[in-house]
Design a protein around this motif. Structure first.
Motif, PDB file in Angstrom:
ATOM      1  N   ARG A 207       0.993  -1.154  -0.312  1.00  0.00           N
ATOM      2  CA  ARG A 207       0.090   0.035   0.008  1.00  0.00           C
ATOM      3  C   ARG A 207       0.861   1.363   0.086  1.00  0.00           C
ATOM      4  NH1 ARG A 207      -4.789  -1.284  -1.693  1.00  0.00           N
ATOM      5  NH2 ARG A 207      -3.360  -2.703  -2.723  1.00  0.00           N
ATOM      6  N   SER A 208       0.469   2.321  -0.442  1.00  0.00           N
ATOM      7  CA  SER A 208       1.252   3.775  -0.271  1.00  0.00           C
ATOM      8  C   SER A 208       1.097   3.980   1.197  1.00  0.00           C
ATOM      9  CB  SER A 208       0.439   4.795  -1.204  1.00  0.00           C
ATOM     10  OG  SER A 208       0.535   4.320  -2.512  1.00  0.00           O
ATOM     11  N   VAL A 209       2.254   3.809   1.954  1.00  0.00           N
ATOM     12  CA  VAL A 209       2.572   4.387   3.186  1.00  0.00           C
ATOM     13  C   VAL A 209       3.015   5.797   3.106  1.00  0.00           C
ATOM     14  CG1 VAL A 209       3.843   3.798   5.271  1.00  0.00           C
ATOM     15  CG2 VAL A 209       2.849   1.824   3.731  1.00  0.00           C
ATOM     16  N   ARG A 210       2.424   6.334   4.212  1.00  0.00           N
ATOM     17  CA  ARG A 210       2.701   7.820   4.723  1.00  0.00           C
ATOM     18  C   ARG A 210       3.224   8.195   5.889  1.00  0.00           C
ATOM     19  NH1 ARG A 210      -1.215   7.510   0.568  1.00  0.00           N
ATOM     20  NH2 ARG A 210      -0.967   9.172  -1.214  1.00  0.00           N
ATOM     21  N   TRP A 211       3.278   7.130   6.805  1.00  0.00           N
ATOM     22  CA  TRP A 211       3.731   7.283   8.149  1.00  0.00           C
ATOM     23  C   TRP A 211       4.799   6.051   8.511  1.00  0.00           C
ATOM     24  CZ3 TRP A 211       2.589  11.897   9.736  1.00  0.00           C
ATOM     25  CH2 TRP A 211       1.577  12.352   9.187  1.00  0.00           C
ATOM     26  N   PHE A 212       5.932   6.446   8.983  1.00  0.00           N
ATOM     27  CA  PHE A 212       6.868   5.698   9.039  1.00  0.00           C
ATOM     28  C   PHE A 212       7.532   5.786  10.457  1.00  0.00           C
ATOM     29  CE2 PHE A 212       6.928   7.219   4.718  1.00  0.00           C
ATOM     30  CZ  PHE A 212       6.895   6.014   3.672  1.00  0.00           C
ATOM     31  N   GLU A 213       8.222   4.653  11.008  1.00  0.00           N
ATOM     32  CA  GLU A 213       8.842   4.623  12.124  1.00  0.00           C
ATOM     33  C   GLU A 213      10.040   5.526  12.027  1.00  0.00           C
ATOM     34  OE1 GLU A 213       9.860   0.571  12.994  1.00  0.00           O
ATOM     35  OE2 GLU A 213       7.903   0.201  13.925  1.00  0.00           O
ATOM     36  N   GLN A 214      10.755   6.082  12.899  1.00  0.00           N
ATOM     37  CA  GLN A 214      11.784   7.150  12.943  1.00  0.00           C
ATOM     38  C   GLN A 214      12.914   6.299  13.350  1.00  0.00           C
ATOM     39  OE1 GLN A 214      11.173  10.390  11.656  1.00  0.00           O
ATOM     40  NE2 GLN A 214       9.180   9.044  11.359  1.00  0.00           N
ATOM     41  N   GLU A 307       8.700  -4.335   0.349  1.00  0.00           N
ATOM     42  CA  GLU A 307       7.601  -5.013   1.265  1.00  0.00           C
ATOM     43  C   GLU A 307       8.222  -6.372   1.573  1.00  0.00           C
ATOM     44  OE1 GLU A 307       5.010  -4.111   2.342  1.00  0.00           O
ATOM     45  OE2 GLU A 307       5.021  -2.164   1.362  1.00  0.00           O
ATOM     46  N   THR A 308       9.025  -6.960   0.618  1.00  0.00           N
ATOM     47  CA  THR A 308       9.530  -8.373   1.149  1.00  0.00           C
ATOM     48  C   THR A 308      10.680  -8.118   2.255  1.00  0.00           C
ATOM     49  OG1 THR A 308      11.395  -8.367  -0.524  1.00  0.00           O
ATOM     50  CG2 THR A 308       9.203  -9.192  -1.183  1.00  0.00           C
ATOM     51  N   LEU A 309      11.368  -6.876   2.415  1.00  0.00           N
ATOM     52  CA  LEU A 309      12.356  -6.782   3.051  1.00  0.00           C
ATOM     53  C   LEU A 309      11.855  -6.076   4.484  1.00  0.00           C
ATOM     54  CD1 LEU A 309      15.008  -5.495   0.634  1.00  0.00           C
ATOM     55  CD2 LEU A 309      15.077  -7.748   1.568  1.00  0.00           C
ATOM     56  N   GLY A 310      10.519  -5.833   4.524  1.00  0.00           N
ATOM     57  CA  GLY A 310       9.932  -5.219   5.721  1.00  0.00           C
ATOM     58  C   GLY A 310       9.831  -3.701   5.593  1.00  0.00           C
ATOM     59  N   LEU A 311      10.087  -3.301   4.447  1.00  0.00           N
ATOM     60  CA  LEU A 311       9.844  -1.734   4.216  1.00  0.00           C
ATOM     61  C   LEU A 311       8.799  -1.391   3.366  1.00  0.00           C
ATOM     62  CD1 LEU A 311      13.737  -1.386   3.226  1.00  0.00           C
ATOM     63  CD2 LEU A 311      12.760  -0.407   5.273  1.00  0.00           C
ATOM     64  N   SER A 312       8.467  -0.392   3.376  1.00  0.00           N
ATOM     65  CA  SER A 312       7.430   0.315   2.582  1.00  0.00           C
ATOM     66  C   SER A 312       7.474   1.533   2.090  1.00  0.00           C
ATOM     67  CB  SER A 312       5.974   0.456   3.659  1.00  0.00           C
ATOM     68  OG  SER A 312       5.346  -0.636   3.950  1.00  0.00           O
ATOM     69  N   SER A 313       6.551   2.101   0.846  1.00  0.00           N
ATOM     70  CA  SER A 313       6.909   3.342   0.148  1.00  0.00           C
ATOM     71  C   SER A 313       5.649   4.036  -0.250  1.00  0.00           C
ATOM     72  CB  SER A 313       7.684   2.934  -1.197  1.00  0.00           C
ATOM     73  OG  SER A 313       6.852   1.933  -2.002  1.00  0.00           O
ATOM     74  N   CYS A 314       5.846   4.910  -0.577  1.00  0.00           N
ATOM     75  CA  CYS A 314       4.620   5.901  -1.146  1.00  0.00           C
ATOM     76  C   CYS A 314       5.222   6.637  -2.348  1.00  0.00           C
ATOM     77  CB  CYS A 314       4.190   6.913  -0.420  1.00  0.00           C
ATOM     78  SG  CYS A 314       2.892   7.771  -1.023  1.00  0.00           S
ATOM     79  N   ILE A 315       4.704   6.240  -3.602  1.00  0.00           N
ATOM     80  CA  ILE A 315       4.926   6.920  -4.933  1.00  0.00           C
ATOM     81  C   ILE A 315       4.263   8.205  -4.801  1.00  0.00           C
ATOM     82  CG2 ILE A 315       4.924   6.751  -7.358  1.00  0.00           C
ATOM     83  CD1 ILE A 315       5.234   3.847  -7.094  1.00  0.00           C
TER      84      ILE A 315
END
Length: 381
Positions: A207-214, A307-315
């Motif tokens: 999904r498009s993720v806009r909130w991330f861990e710092q 996503e397979t590495l535990g990370l997310s993104s937002c284009i």
């Protein structure tokens, strides 16, 4: 105007002006103006000539793109004229040779019109690696192996024989002679490494993720995702794009402020990626859209890999707005032939944050089989 209003007026006045502008859109005068604009657009779209006049005299929307395309063409052809090692030409032509090698039936003589050009540009790169960024052992071995296979299977011909003589005098590519040849091959189709259900679940998870861990994003994980992106399809294998990665907090905030879609959440972005297209990869205007096609294909693979590495993104969308383009060129130090395709925010997703549901279009609307087409004779009439 928006910037001036925010600079000189209090927030309450700015809000009132915005509300008045929104209400004005519903007025009779606004509808008349909109109707006139629609009529002008319809008229301009009637013929190519009318459209050309419209964008020459009434709208400068495409001027930056026009200049970028011309700057790319100028650089491409200047390298050929100056006898430089044109990386994109080598990649394109070697891939064209691959397609000739895998044809069924394979012709005994093919690629006569560009084989000498291919050998010469390969010779320049392998002889003087410092002249080109494409001096990696892997790419040069690929070029060497494909050219070797080509000359091994083609029939005698004056042009090909001359090109073969030039090739045989080239310095050996790094790793030349290895038992593993980088030439067309038959894939193993017995087992699929990923099932349809697994791919579907990955697609649903992304999904498009806009909130991330710092916390910082490890570069080794980013590089793993970029490795997957690098395996994506590319027209003639030119790969006319690159990824600019920013993980320094101050630089992240500067870059994150370029696309307008990050307002309200850019402060929590750990890393920013700029997908950059390079229009100097092409000899003709006809390929000007390839940077967007290839860059998007690679970015989608990158997004799934994250996503397979535990990370997310937002284009983040990058609409063609001149003021934004000019600022991006200055901040990123871009050449005239380079264009941002879009931006991506990357990080570890905040487990407590929400994502948009984003209902997709129905399959029957998105996909159509065997729509009515015109025959070649009718289409050319």
């Amino acid at each position: 105007m928006k910037t001036l209003a925010k600079t000189f007026l209090p927030d309450t006045q700015v809000d009132r002006l915005r509300d008045a502008r929104l209400l004005l859109r519903e007025s009779k005068a606004a509808r008349i103006v909109t109707s006139a604009q629609t009529g002008a657009l319809r008229f301009a779209s009637l013929t190519k000539s009318f459209a050309s006049v419209y964008y020459s005299l009434l709208s400068g929307q495409f001027r930056r793109e026009e200049r970028a395309v011309l700057a790319g063409l100028a650089k491409y052809h200047a390298e050929l004229q100056d006898d430089d090692a044109n990386v994109f030409l080598m990649r394109r032509n070697v891939h064209r040779l691959e397609k000739g090698l895998l044809m069924r039936p394979r012709r005994p003589v093919f690629a006569k019109d560009y084989i000498l050009e291919t050998v010469n540009v390969y010779r320049k790169i392998v002889s003087e690696p410092a002249r080109s960024q494409e001096s990696s052992a892997e790419s040069l071995r690929w070029g060497y192996d494909v050219l070797s296979e080509y000359f091994a299977v083609t029939a005698a011909d004056p042009v090909i024989d001359h090109a073969r003589d030039v090739f045989e005098k080239c310095p050996p590519a790094p790793g030349a002679g290895s038992n593993v040849k980088r030439i067309p091959y038959q894939r193993a189709l017995e087992e699929q490494p990923v099932t349809y259900e697994q791919l579907e679940q990955l697609s649903l998870k992304r999904r498009s993720v806009r909130w991330f861990e710092q916390k910082p994003v490890p570069r080794d994980l980013l590089d793993k995702a970029f490795h997957i992106a690098n395996l994506s399809p590319s027209a003639c294998n030119r790969q006319p794009f690159r990824f600019l990665v920013f993980d320094d907090p101050e630089m992240v905030q500067e870059v994150a402020s370029l696309p307008g879609g990050t307002i309200g959440w850019k402060h929590n972005i750990p890393a920013m990626v700029v997908v950059l297209g390079s229009l100097d990869a092409f000899y003709s205007e006809k390929d000007r859209h390839v940077i967007y096609i290839d860059g998007s294909l690679a970015s989608m693979s990158f997004s799934y890999a994250l996503e397979t590495l535990g990370l997310s993104s937002c284009i983040c969308n990058w609409p063609d707005i001149e003021a934004h383009e000019a600022r991006a060129q200055k901040v990123l130090g871009l050449q005239p032939y380079e264009r941002p395709i879009f931006f991506m925010a990357v990080g570890y997703p905040d487990p407590d944050a929400m994502v948009a549901y984003s209902q997709k279009r129905p399959l029957d609307v998105m996909r159509q089989y065997n729509t009515e087409i015109a025959s070649s004779e009718r289409a050319s009439a």
